[in-house]
Scaffold this active site. Structure first.
Site, short mmCIF file in Angstrom:
data_model
loop_
_atom_site.label_atom_id
_atom_site.label_comp_id
_atom_site.label_asym_id
_atom_site.label_seq_id
_atom_site.Cartn_x
_atom_site.Cartn_y
_atom_site.Cartn_z
N SER A 71 -1.23 8.60 -1.54
CA SER A 71 -0.62 9.94 -1.55
C SER A 71 -1.60 11.00 -2.06
O SER A 71 -2.51 10.70 -2.84
CB SER A 71 0.62 9.96 -2.43
OG SER A 71 1.51 8.93 -2.07
N1 SAH Z 1 1.71 4.58 -4.15
C1 SAH Z 1 0.67 4.23 -3.19
C2 SAH Z 1 0.89 4.90 -1.84
C3 SAH Z 1 2.02 4.34 -1.16
S1 SAH Z 1 2.14 4.55 0.59
C4 SAH Z 1 -0.70 4.57 -3.71
O1 SAH Z 1 -0.82 5.13 -4.82
O2 SAH Z 1 -1.67 4.21 -3.05
C5 SAH Z 1 3.64 3.65 0.80
C6 SAH Z 1 3.53 2.16 0.63
O3 SAH Z 1 4.86 1.65 0.70
C7 SAH Z 1 2.77 1.47 1.73
O4 SAH Z 1 1.72 0.72 1.18
C8 SAH Z 1 3.82 0.55 2.38
O5 SAH Z 1 3.29 -0.69 2.82
C9 SAH Z 1 4.80 0.37 1.26
N2 SAH Z 1 6.16 -0.03 1.63
C10 SAH Z 1 6.92 0.40 2.66
N3 SAH Z 1 8.13 -0.20 2.62
C11 SAH Z 1 8.14 -1.03 1.55
C12 SAH Z 1 9.09 -1.91 0.97
N4 SAH Z 1 10.31 -2.09 1.52
N5 SAH Z 1 8.76 -2.59 -0.13
C13 SAH Z 1 7.54 -2.44 -0.70
N6 SAH Z 1 6.59 -1.62 -0.22
C14 SAH Z 1 6.88 -0.92 0.89
#
Ligand code: SAH
Length: 229
Positions: A71
């Site tokens: 993000s």
């Molecule tokens: N917080 C992260 C960015 C997240 S992007 C950082 O600092 O880099 C969103 C993430 O959510 C992605 O990696 C995606 O794979 C994950 N995601 C999506 N659905 C999910 C779920 N049901 N459970 C766990 N992770 C999930």
């Protein structure tokens, strides 16, 4: 305490971090000094792919592979400010991705669990956090839309992927007096929703508009995300 990189490159990145705080965060209303200090410490360049390092402190989200993103710094900061973190709290992050936001949470809270559904991302994040010395942060592979019942309840919950509504298991796993922040809306645009649990009641607040990758899984958009809405 995390290991610090040394040498000229590390110094450049430290300068870039300070500039990020001064130009992207403070002027836009990030006033929580703990959040600002934590983001001035965590080496964001380590959480992006090697060939993107020079963009690590740009004012935007970046690709981290597997179709996922880290993000934008401002979005991390505003969510953490909304969360009102304290040192003596436990936190759960859904969507651990690169592990960056989990590291910042690790600076702010006592213990952090981050659930990531894409296994290679979870493995990479886990190794990096260990290398940087974040031994209070644990990455768990799984469907975070179900929360992480084994360590519940959590004082703080942060959802880093967009969902159609707040997954009920997360509300159930929020401690009394706890706060949760999540981007809620359509698959293409959301608003931050903040809830505070007060006994059996939850108080909702509305936050800013945002765009996150979809939360998949049982209480997200499902495996075949295009089937819903
Ligand atoms: N917080 C992260 C960015 C997240 S992007 C950082 O600092 O880099 C969103 C993430 O959510 C992605 O990696 C995606 O794979 C994950 N995601 C999506 N659905 C999910 C779920 N049901 N459970 C766990 N992770 C999930």
């Amino acid at each position: 305490m995390p290991v610090r990189r040394e040498g000229p490159e590390a110094e450049n990145f430290a300068g870039a971090r300070e500039r990020m705080v001064a130009t992207q965060l403070r002027p836009r209303g990030i006033t929580d000094e703990r959040v600002l200090e934590a983001m001035a410490r965590v080496p964001r360049e380590r959480f992006v792919p090697e060939n993107q390092r020079r963009h690590a402190y740009d004012d935007r989200a970046l690709s981290i592979g597997e179709g996922q993103t880290i993000s934008q710094p401002y979005m991390v900061a505003i969510m953490l400010q909304c969360l009102r973190t304290r040192r003596d709290t436990t936190a759960l992050e859904i969507g651990g991705g690169s592990g960056y936001q989990a590291a910042v949470l690790g600076e702010l809270c006592d213990r952090v669990w981050a659930v990531e559904i894409v296994e290679p991302l979870a493995m990479r994040a886990s190794e990096l956090l260990a290398e940087l010395g974040y031994d209070n942060v644990e990455i768990v592979v799984g469907d975070g839309s179900l929360g992480l019942p084994e360590h519940a309840p959590y004082d703080r919950i942060i959802v880093a992927a967009g969902a159609p509504e707040i997954p009920q298991p997360l509300v159930d796993q929020l401690a009394d007096g706890g706060r949760l922040v999540a981007p809620i809306g359509s698959r293409f645009s959301q608003r931050l929703v903040i809830i505070e649990r007060q006994g059996e009641r939850t108080v909702h607040e509305d936050g800013i508009g945002c765009v996150f990758v979809p939360l998949v899984g049982e209480h997200g958009w499902g495996k075949a995300a295009s089937n819903k809405h």
